[in-house]
Design a protein around this motif. Sequence first.
Motif, mmCIF file in Angstrom:
data_model
loop_
_atom_site.group_PDB
_atom_site.id
_atom_site.type_symbol
_atom_site.label_atom_id
_atom_site.label_comp_id
_atom_site.label_asym_id
_atom_site.label_seq_id
_atom_site.Cartn_x
_atom_site.Cartn_y
_atom_site.Cartn_z
ATOM 1 N N LYS A 171 0.837 -1.213 0.000
ATOM 2 C CA LYS A 171 0.000 0.000 0.000
ATOM 3 C C LYS A 171 0.866 1.255 0.000
ATOM 4 N N GLU A 172 1.934 1.220 0.806
ATOM 5 C CA GLU A 172 2.839 2.377 0.883
ATOM 6 C C GLU A 172 3.432 2.672 -0.493
ATOM 7 N N TRP A 173 3.883 1.623 -1.164
ATOM 8 C CA TRP A 173 4.539 1.827 -2.452
ATOM 9 C C TRP A 173 3.533 2.173 -3.543
ATOM 10 N N LEU A 174 2.316 1.674 -3.377
ATOM 11 C CA LEU A 174 1.249 2.038 -4.310
ATOM 12 C C LEU A 174 0.942 3.534 -4.186
ATOM 13 N N GLU A 175 0.911 4.013 -2.960
ATOM 14 C CA GLU A 175 0.681 5.439 -2.729
ATOM 15 C C GLU A 175 1.842 6.269 -3.245
ATOM 16 N N LEU A 176 3.043 5.758 -2.985
ATOM 17 C CA LEU A 176 4.257 6.478 -3.391
ATOM 18 C C LEU A 176 4.295 6.653 -4.910
ATOM 19 N N ARG A 177 3.781 5.642 -5.610
ATOM 20 C CA ARG A 177 3.767 5.672 -7.075
ATOM 21 C C ARG A 177 3.008 6.902 -7.590
ATOM 22 N N HIS A 178 2.034 7.347 -6.799
ATOM 23 C CA HIS A 178 1.238 8.508 -7.233
ATOM 24 C C HIS A 178 1.846 9.836 -6.773
ATOM 25 N N GLU A 179 2.890 9.766 -5.981
ATOM 26 C CA GLU A 179 3.487 10.989 -5.430
ATOM 27 C C GLU A 179 4.726 11.352 -6.230
ATOM 28 N N ARG A 180 4.529 11.971 -7.395
ATOM 29 C CA ARG A 180 5.676 12.265 -8.254
ATOM 30 C C ARG A 180 6.681 13.194 -7.583
ATOM 31 N N GLY A 181 6.146 14.208 -6.901
ATOM 32 C CA GLY A 181 7.029 15.171 -6.241
ATOM 33 C C GLY A 181 7.926 14.489 -5.224
ATOM 34 N N LEU A 182 7.332 13.577 -4.485
ATOM 35 C CA LEU A 182 8.083 12.867 -3.450
ATOM 36 C C LEU A 182 9.135 11.945 -4.082
ATOM 37 N N ILE A 183 8.746 11.293 -5.177
ATOM 38 C CA ILE A 183 9.693 10.398 -5.862
ATOM 39 C C ILE A 183 10.870 11.205 -6.393
ATOM 40 N N ILE A 184 10.554 12.348 -7.026
ATOM 41 C CA ILE A 184 11.624 13.175 -7.610
ATOM 42 C C ILE A 184 12.563 13.676 -6.519
ATOM 43 N N SER A 185 11.953 14.177 -5.402
ATOM 44 C CA SER A 185 12.815 14.711 -4.340
ATOM 45 C C SER A 185 13.626 13.595 -3.678
ATOM 46 N N THR A 186 13.079 12.374 -3.668
ATOM 47 C CA THR A 186 13.803 11.264 -3.058
ATOM 48 C C THR A 186 14.951 10.799 -3.957
ATOM 49 N N LEU A 187 14.686 10.786 -5.262
ATOM 50 C CA LEU A 187 15.702 10.278 -6.192
ATOM 51 C C LEU A 187 16.744 11.333 -6.541
ATOM 52 N N ALA A 188 16.331 12.600 -6.511
ATOM 53 C CA ALA A 188 17.219 13.662 -6.986
ATOM 54 C C ALA A 188 18.519 13.723 -6.184
ATOM 55 N N PHE A 189 18.401 13.589 -4.867
ATOM 56 C CA PHE A 189 19.588 13.755 -4.022
ATOM 57 C C PHE A 189 20.653 12.688 -4.303
ATOM 58 N N PRO A 190 20.321 11.391 -4.250
ATOM 59 C CA PRO A 190 21.364 10.403 -4.548
ATOM 60 C C PRO A 190 21.892 10.490 -5.977
ATOM 61 N N LEU A 191 20.982 10.816 -6.888
ATOM 62 C CA LEU A 191 21.396 10.899 -8.299
ATOM 63 C C LEU A 191 22.391 12.041 -8.494
ATOM 64 N N LEU A 192 22.033 13.213 -7.972
ATOM 65 C CA LEU A 192 22.902 14.388 -8.138
ATOM 66 C C LEU A 192 24.233 14.185 -7.424
ATOM 67 N N LEU A 193 24.178 13.645 -6.222
ATOM 68 C CA LEU A 193 25.410 13.456 -5.450
ATOM 69 C C LEU A 193 26.357 12.501 -6.181
ATOM 70 N N THR A 194 25.791 11.441 -6.752
ATOM 71 C CA THR A 194 26.622 10.465 -7.455
ATOM 72 C C THR A 194 27.239 11.091 -8.702
ATOM 73 N N ILE A 195 26.407 11.807 -9.449
ATOM 74 C CA ILE A 195 26.908 12.422 -10.687
ATOM 75 C C ILE A 195 27.973 13.468 -10.364
ATOM 76 N N ILE A 196 27.665 14.321 -9.380
ATOM 77 C CA ILE A 196 28.620 15.389 -9.031
ATOM 78 C C ILE A 196 29.934 14.766 -8.534
ATOM 79 N N GLY A 197 29.812 13.705 -7.767
ATOM 80 C CA GLY A 197 31.013 13.028 -7.245
ATOM 81 C C GLY A 197 31.883 12.503 -8.377
ATOM 82 N N ILE A 198 31.268 11.848 -9.334
ATOM 83 C CA ILE A 198 32.034 11.287 -10.461
ATOM 84 C C ILE A 198 32.644 12.424 -11.297
ATOM 85 N N VAL A 199 31.826 13.461 -11.552
ATOM 86 C CA VAL A 199 32.319 14.605 -12.341
ATOM 87 C C VAL A 199 33.498 15.265 -11.627
#
Lengths: 306, 261
Positions: B10-38
């Motif tokens: 149920k939690e993940w089903l709800e999360l699927r509809h929360e685009r803002g939350l998904i983006i904010s959750t994914l953005a940090f690890p993604l950016l940190l990894t990219i910036i680190g490699i760069v």
Amino acid sequence: MNAIETTGLTRRFGQRLAVEDLSLAVPLGSVFGFLGPNGAGKTTTVRMLCALIGPTAGTACVAGKRLGAEDAAIRRNVGILTETPGLYDKLSALENLRFFARLYDLSEARALSQAEHYLRMLGLWERRNDAVGGFSKGMRQKLAIARSLLHDPAIVFLDEPTAGLDPQASRTVRDFIKELRAEGRTIFLTTHNLPEADELCDQIGVFRTRLLHSGTPEQLRATLFGRGTLLRLAGDPAPWRDTVAALPFVQGVELRDGGLAVRLSNPDEQNPLLARALVAAGANLRYMEPLEHSLEDVYLELVKTP
Amino acid sequence: MHHIRALLEKEWLELRHERGLIISTLAFPLLLTIIGIVAVVALGRVPDQDTAQLGAVQVDPALAGLPLEQLGQVVVGRQFGLLFLMMPLFIPSVLASYSIVGEKTRRTLEPLLATPLATWELLVAKSLAALLPAVLLTWLAGAIYVGGVALAALSPQVFGLIITPAWLLLLLLCGPLLALLAVALAVLISSRVNDPRSAQQIAGVVVLPILALFFSQLLGLVQVNIAFVLAMALLLLLLNVLTLVLATRLFQREAILTRWT
């Protein structure tokens, strides 16, 4: 046999007494109306009876299970419509019901058949795949009612089921409650809608921190106001008041709705005597009607004293 | 277990509809990894003359004799490696705050608690719903970082000095422990606030010790070796026990209903 029995059920929150010494018995298969003003402790009582919070003192037996000792079994055997529907807006109606069905340990097939059954009964089947966030208040309330019944509970607690609904939706819900009663379920109905309670309830408890009175609506009326007769006379009834009051069997008389409301211990035997006495005194008697009090009169009479 | 599974789904089903939350959750690890490699790539091409003067370089004999551009890669690579520890703190605090405080604000706790669901099942499910994505995302980001560093490192020696056994242990052992700590803190905070954003902001302070570690390593005050990681894991374990005991005490059916709502 009683579906709910409580003895001296009490609940304190710190120094505040929310429920005091509540002893009641709700027969199996009946609709029990639990009436009381805001802040009277109704929700606390419902929460205790649904094994959501524990009592400070007293005992209760719900669906044959002892409160405090068999709480999980109580929760399995009761359904509750809470004050607010408490639905997951992002999920569809069907997803909401399937989730709760899983928490009640229903198989997937049973969950789907129950969900379909209640969604169809409440007119929501066509909207089953729509997100609940887009539902009207009435639709949400109906869905929450469906949720409370998914696991076929023996006892259903409905907290203000028609509050804020339009007349048509209220009628649907009331008819649905009647169907539930016809199925033999016990319904514990908390409401402020007194005509609704009068229409639906077999028994009523008027509650303000403690149980002020309980019985059938008719018993409550008789206990509080006694039985009586409303006399319709030609012309102004006021001059005849003393004449009626002087009769030895009359317990009380007052002007009401353009007539004389006469309290009698036994109207069946005393009405002919009353009519004869008035006619003999020269009054033009037009009608004699049973004296009726609305449940609202009863309720207001009970809760008016502090 | 099926109640926990139902709640998780149920939690993940709800999360699927929360685009803002998904983006904010994914953005940090993604950016940190990219910036680190760069950053590792950039330091390999544009060496910084001041790198050799850093405390971190002076205290580590393994760095002696490295060319300046390789030294730059090692220092920046190691520093970014530590920032990966912010992921298991940040992600669950966002998810758990949303998940628990969200139930409060939507008033869904009472119907949920009225089911035969045990309170511990609710706590475990809510915790896992935040913990699992955090740990998996951290490890995934770590794996991408390892791949990126492998491609960007000017020599195998540089790769070995950035991606050390101690760093891997830090990510694999301390990562989940930090995530668990963040979840327990989110439960504690959620019992007191009624807004997911407030819960996240309060939970945000848990990243401060990681920043302290970041600067301590940069200044040469701390060297992240196996012994340090094991000591840190032990400390986290103790903190977890403490916060979980407190969280479990707060997370009682009656307290949730009468004090949380």
